[in-house]
Scaffold this active site. Structure first.
Site, PDB file in Angstrom:
ATOM      1  N   ASP A 133      85.010   3.059 -15.417  1.00  0.00           N
ATOM      2  CA  ASP A 133      84.064   3.368 -14.339  1.00  0.00           C
ATOM      3  C   ASP A 133      82.805   4.090 -14.861  1.00  0.00           C
ATOM      4  OD1 ASP A 133      83.285   3.345 -11.661  1.00  0.00           O
ATOM      5  OD2 ASP A 133      85.222   4.055 -10.949  1.00  0.00           O
ATOM      6  N   TRP A 168      78.817  -1.055 -11.594  1.00  0.00           N
ATOM      7  CA  TRP A 168      78.243  -1.374 -10.273  1.00  0.00           C
ATOM      8  C   TRP A 168      76.908  -2.120 -10.343  1.00  0.00           C
ATOM      9  CZ3 TRP A 168      78.068   4.472 -10.431  1.00  0.00           C
ATOM     10  CH2 TRP A 168      79.360   5.002 -10.502  1.00  0.00           C
ATOM     11  N   GLY A 169      76.657  -2.814 -11.449  1.00  0.00           N
ATOM     12  CA  GLY A 169      75.407  -3.568 -11.568  1.00  0.00           C
ATOM     13  C   GLY A 169      74.198  -2.718 -11.926  1.00  0.00           C
ATOM     14  N   ASP A 190      80.733  -0.593  -4.357  1.00  0.00           N
ATOM     15  CA  ASP A 190      82.110  -0.781  -3.872  1.00  0.00           C
ATOM     16  C   ASP A 190      82.181  -1.623  -2.604  1.00  0.00           C
ATOM     17  OD1 ASP A 190      82.557   0.899  -5.942  1.00  0.00           O
ATOM     18  OD2 ASP A 190      83.790   2.324  -4.809  1.00  0.00           O
TER      19      ASP A 190
END
Ligand code: GLA
Length: 389
Positions: A133, A168-169, A190
């Protein structure tokens, strides 16, 4: 120590289950074992689903005196090695979670400056997949560099561990993720268990089809199919879920666009409609097609008439067939007219297309030059098209 030995790891988009969408912090070893059992008894394993992944919230809040991550003994009293053994005995693979930063998104220790140590520990436990993450990243360090670091640590830890990046791009990830060594990468924020979220994520990745492919798949986030609002997180589940048509469209988009398919619902309680979606062999075959080509978008004719939430997706398959999805994400029924010349098939070629409906599992017939199905709001039609003379 032997290095990465599985040259095919990450070849096709990963298929599996992840604890986060439904359970967030409320995880334990019995839940994970139950999911592994259900994967075998309900046919998920035989359909190709392979990875069982524990997301955030599995550790204690502090490392031990040697700097190692410590499993939360209340949630996982038998330890991770025993859990990995259980999953492996079922013919499945075991995934875990950590983070680029000093802490995970839920505030547990992250792997920053512990990358090689943590990779070694994951290898010792029998981990096969690491989701990584992007929270609590020190701002003076580049994320690109930190993904390269963990990739190298995993490739040299003595065990084959699939690397699932999750930033997350952000930070132009499309431009550097493939060469970092990651096998898949999150391209979106998300997902939430509602139609607007599905639509927003799908539309955000249209046009990104050249940034996915074997060994580095565009991960549009975990599936919400079958959740029906059943998350214990308000953020993910508060709006109350989707209906089965919307879940079917969500699954079709993710399958056609080549995303890894990580189930997020409570598979122990999945109803028949959920199983029919998740276990659809025709959609899974499209998703897992060996050449892993991105799906390109075609606007229906007449183009001036249609809004951007009405489109076709076409995926060229290895053996010469085409997977074609007719997607109507708008709020009213639409006719989606596809001219075959838009896929490289002019009338003059002499070819027609024999269409097979991948949801109804039946032949639709042979069509020349064009096909124009009427699709209900939020619904889709996915066909497999064969060239015939
Ligand atoms: C981020 C990720 C999610 C999940 C949570 C866990 O939000 O994008 O998929 O892993 O962290 O805290």
């Amino acid at each position: 120590m032997s290095n990465n030995t599985n040259a095919m790891m990450g070849f096709a988009p990963a298929l599996g289950w992840n604890s986060w969408n439904t359970f967030t912090w409320d995880i334990n070893e019995q839940l994970i074992r139950d999911v592994a059992d259900v994967f075998v008894t309900e046919g998920y394993r035989d359909a190709g689903y392979e990875y069982i992944v524990i997301d955030d919230c599995w550790s204690l809040k502090e490392r031990d005196a040697d700097g190692n991550l410590v499993v939360d003994p209340a949630k996982f009293p038998s330890g991770m090695k025993a859990l990995a053994d259980y999953i492996h005995d079922k013919g499945l693979k075991f995934g875990m979670y950590s983070c680029v930063g000093t802490h995970t998104c839920a505030g547990y220790p992250g792997s920053f400056e512990h990358e090689f140590q943590d990779a070694a520990l994951f290898a010792e436990w029998g981990v096969d997949y690491l989701k990584y993450d992007y929270c609590f990243k020190p701002r003076h360090v580049s994320g690109e560099l930190l993904y390269k670091r963990m990739s190298l640590a995993l490739k040299n830890c003595g065990r084959d561990i699939l690397f699932s990046a999750c930033n997350w791009g952000e930070d132009n990830v499309y431009e550097w993720i493939r060469e970092s060594g990651a096998h898949m990468y999150r391209s979106t924020g998300d997902i939430r268990d509602n139609w607007d979220s599905v639509k927003e994520l799908a539309l955000s990745q249209l046009g990104k089809q050249s940034y996915t492919g074997s060994f580095c798949h565009n991960d549009m986030d975990m599936l919400i199919v079958g959740m029906y609002g059943g998350s214990n997180s308000d953020f993910i589940g508060s709006i109350g879920g989707c209906n089965d048509i919307e879940y079917k469209t969500h699954f079709s988009l993710w399958s056609m666009m080549g995303s890894p398919l990580m189930i997020g619902c409570d598979v122990r309680k999945a109803n028949q409609a959920t199983k029919d979606i998740l276990l659809n062999p025709d959609l899974l075959a499209i998703n897992q097609d060996p050449e892993a080509r991105g799906a390109y978008r075609i606007k229906p004719e007449p183009q001036w008439f249609h809004t951007d939430d009405v489109f076709m997706l076409v995926k060229v398959l290895t053996e010469g067939d085409l997977a074609i999805g007719f997607f109507n994400l708008s709020d009213s029924q639409r006719e989606l007219s596809l001219q075959f010349w838009d896929m490289g098939l002019p009338y003059a070629s002499g070819y027609s297309l024999s269409l097979y409906d991948c949801w109804e599992h039946k032949e639709l017939g042979v069509f020349r030059e064009r096909y124009a199905p009427v699709v209900a709001a939020h619904d889709c039609l996915v066909v497999r098209a064969k060239l015939v003379k």
